[in-house]
Write a protein that holds these residues in place. Structure first.
Motif, PDB file in Angstrom:
ATOM      1  N   GLU A 189      -4.247  -6.579  -1.679  1.00 54.66           N
ATOM      2  CA  GLU A 189      -2.899  -6.915  -1.251  1.00 54.66           C
ATOM      3  C   GLU A 189      -2.919  -8.313  -0.665  1.00 54.66           C
ATOM      4  OE1 GLU A 189       0.493  -4.512   1.179  1.00 54.66           O
ATOM      5  OE2 GLU A 189      -1.441  -4.765   2.156  1.00 54.66           O
ATOM      6  N   ARG A 241      -5.791  -9.397   1.553  1.00 55.04           N
ATOM      7  CA  ARG A 241      -6.311  -8.244   2.264  1.00 55.04           C
ATOM      8  C   ARG A 241      -6.641  -7.101   1.304  1.00 55.04           C
ATOM      9  NH1 ARG A 241      -6.457  -8.766   7.415  1.00 55.04           N
ATOM     10  NH2 ARG A 241      -6.901  -6.540   7.746  1.00 55.04           N
ATOM     11  N   TYR A 242      -7.556  -6.259   1.750  1.00 55.18           N
ATOM     12  CA  TYR A 242      -7.990  -5.104   0.976  1.00 55.18           C
ATOM     13  C   TYR A 242      -7.662  -3.845   1.756  1.00 55.18           C
ATOM     14  CZ  TYR A 242     -10.704  -8.603  -1.542  1.00 55.18           C
ATOM     15  OH  TYR A 242     -11.080  -9.698  -2.260  1.00 55.18           O
ATOM     16  N   ARG A 243      -7.184  -2.824   1.051  1.00 57.62           N
ATOM     17  CA  ARG A 243      -6.877  -1.552   1.686  1.00 57.62           C
ATOM     18  C   ARG A 243      -7.636  -0.430   0.991  1.00 57.62           C
ATOM     19  NH1 ARG A 243      -2.014  -1.648   4.823  1.00 57.62           N
ATOM     20  NH2 ARG A 243      -0.828  -3.574   4.549  1.00 57.62           N
ATOM     21  N   ALA A 286       0.828  -1.214   0.000  1.00 60.24           N
ATOM     22  CA  ALA A 286       0.000   0.000   0.000  1.00 60.24           C
ATOM     23  C   ALA A 286       0.854   1.252   0.000  1.00 60.24           C
ATOM     24  CB  ALA A 286      -0.928   0.003   1.212  1.00 60.24           C
ATOM     25  N   ASN A 335      -3.141   4.846   4.242  1.00 62.55           N
ATOM     26  CA  ASN A 335      -4.182   3.857   4.495  1.00 62.55           C
ATOM     27  C   ASN A 335      -5.311   4.458   5.322  1.00 62.55           C
ATOM     28  OD1 ASN A 335      -2.846   1.733   3.201  1.00 62.55           O
ATOM     29  ND2 ASN A 335      -1.686   1.242   5.033  1.00 62.55           N
ATOM     30  N   SER A 381      -7.988  -1.223   6.488  1.00 60.90           N
ATOM     31  CA  SER A 381      -7.512  -2.497   5.960  1.00 60.90           C
ATOM     32  C   SER A 381      -8.435  -3.600   6.454  1.00 60.90           C
ATOM     33  CB  SER A 381      -6.074  -2.765   6.414  1.00 60.90           C
ATOM     34  OG  SER A 381      -5.621  -4.017   5.965  1.00 60.90           O
ATOM     35  N   SER A 382      -8.726  -4.564   5.593  1.00 66.42           N
ATOM     36  CA  SER A 382      -9.659  -5.623   5.961  1.00 66.42           C
ATOM     37  C   SER A 382      -9.328  -6.905   5.201  1.00 66.42           C
ATOM     38  CB  SER A 382     -11.097  -5.199   5.654  1.00 66.42           C
ATOM     39  OG  SER A 382     -12.017  -6.250   5.884  1.00 66.42           O
ATOM     40  N   VAL A 419      -7.444   3.306   0.491  1.00 69.77           N
ATOM     41  CA  VAL A 419      -6.373   4.274   0.656  1.00 69.77           C
ATOM     42  C   VAL A 419      -6.810   5.648   0.145  1.00 69.77           C
ATOM     43  CG1 VAL A 419      -4.618   2.484   0.443  1.00 69.77           C
ATOM     44  CG2 VAL A 419      -5.273   3.804  -1.580  1.00 69.77           C
TER      45      VAL A 419
END
Length: 435
Positions: free
Chosen positions: A177, A180-182, A29, A195, A198-199, A184
């Motif tokens: 990522e 995971r998802y960010r 990220a 960021n 994040s999840s 931003v």
């Protein structure tokens, strides 16, 4: 997957981006955007942006940021790209600069005021008219130099072109990522990524509040779609809507007091309005088909939305008080399958995605004349979002099999690709002007 039955329309329109994002590759990220500019046209305003005097004191080059912003605008051609400086005191030799092909001249200097603190001075000259257009003296810490460069570029745009620049606005988008998802936030050029959230589950549909202080989005962190409103400065957020079924597609009203959202709590997906604090839920459509992807008009009087009430998805318009107030009016007719309405800030244009022979392509419609045109030749465009000045549309597309962000001018002449190497980037939303 794109050949879907009518009963699956709401999932495709509201959650298609989630399913597609599963193919993304991992990235950091903190990685920076690569920017590729094409098709900017031939008639560019020649401007000489000289290296700011004593800029070697800075960890970040303000000159380079200004040059890059002006090049990305699609309006300017830098005639000086080297390291030569020009004094910001006195009057420049206008004849000399005209002979070198410059119609405008930018000069500046850096003065260190204390440890980690600097004064950035800049002046702008109209070479053709042989006159000074003024400038700015800006104080900055080392971690705010990019913002200073963007502010100077915006000032140049305003003084030379008479319109407000968008370089100090911000973007939000989602990076996949690994697993995971960010969500931003970045500068308008995709740099300076921070960021917001994040999840391990998908995040979709970010939407900026009109004051630029909050972002609404849909998160699947509880294994179901829930709409949140996230205050960026503090990180505080509220669950705006966690109704039974699908909670999706948040869109702010122009005054920031309400959001239009799509809910399936009563069966098929319909459009509702809700106060920004989560109170006052009101149903706006009452059809037997799928109504989703609401967007307020620039003046707040209407809501544009996607519906398959005519058989295939098209864009319709209703009063912001609901379809019972004035009924609905179909807006798109040129293509047989249309989704993702977005209204320009001045209310003149509607951007949307149309399915043309299996290719999902960004289009723009002049709401006054009814003229529509494709802005890209893509095959998998998604998620259009207008810049605050209405001159550009940001969207997600595929290049080389990877999801990237792209921006195109409303006349289709200037195009940019913003990518993070090795990453999957999507769900863009362009933020408003920040006062």
């Amino acid at each position: 997957m794109l050949q879907f039955a009518k009963k699956n329309f709401s999932l495709v329109v509201s959650v298609l981006v989630v399913m597609l994002s599963m193919t993304g590759m991992s990235s950091s990220a903190l990685a920076q955007m690569n920017i590729e500019i094409t098709g900017v046209g031939q008639s560019l305003y020649p401007i000489a942006v000289m290296r700011f005097k004593d800029e070697n004191k800075l960890p970040t080059s303000v000159t380079d940021i200004i040059r890059q912003d002006l090049a990305r605008s699609g309006y300017f051609k830098n005639t000086e790209n080297g390291n030569a400086s020009e004094s910001d005191e006195g009057t420049p030799n206008y004849k000399s600069w005209a002979a070198r092909g410059a119609d405008a001249l930018v000069v500046g200097s850096i003065v260190q005021s204390s440890a980690g603190q600097f004064e950035i001075r800049y002046k702008l000259f109209d070479v053709r008219k042989s006159q000074s257009l003024g400038g700015l003296n800006l104080n900055s810490s080392t971690d705010n130099l990019r913002a200073v460069g963007h502010k100077i570029a915006d000032d140049i745009i305003l003084k030379l072109l008479g319109e407000r620049g968008i370089f100090s606005t911000r973007l939000s988008y989602v990076i996949k990522e690994g697993k995971r998802y960010r969500l931003v936030i970045s500068d308008a050029d995709g740099q300076n990524i921070r960021n917001a959230m994040s999840s391990g589950e998908p995040i979709i549909s970010p939407s900026w509040s009109p004051d630029g202080k909050k972002v609404a989005y849909v998160s699947f962190e509880d294994r179901k779609p829930v709409i949140y409103v996230h205050e960026l400065a503090t990180g505080r957020r509220i669950a705006l809507s966690n109704q039974k079924g699908n909670n999706s597609a948040p869109a702010w009203s122009p005054d920031g007091k309400k959001l239009a959202i799509s809910l399936s709590k009563d069966g098929n997906t319909q459009i509702y309005s809700i106060n920004a604090d989560g109170t006052g839920l009101q149903r706006l459509t009452r059809g037997y088909t799928i109504d989703t992807e609401p967007q307020y008009s620039a003046d707040g009087r209407f809501i544009y939305f996607t519906s398959d009430r005519g058989g295939n998805p098209q864009i319709y318009r209703m009063s912001s008080e609901g379809e019972q107030a004035e009924g609905t009016k179909r807006t798109t007719y040129k293509q047989g399958f249309v989704t993702s309405p977005r209204i320009s800030p001045d209310g003149k244009y509607l951007a949307y995605i149309a399915n043309i022979g299996g290719a999902f392509r960004l289009h723009i419609l002049n709401l006054a004349t009814g003229d529509a045109q494709a802005l890209t030749d893509g095959t998998s465009d998604e998620s259009p979002s207008f810049a605050a000045n209405g001159r550009y549309v940001l969207y997600s597309t595929k290049v080389g099999g990877k999801r990237v962000l792209a921006a195109v001018s409303v006349d289709g002449n200037s195009k940019q690709i913003l990518s993070i190497p090795g990453s999957d980037v999507r769900q863009p939303s362009w933020g408003p002007f920040m006062d």
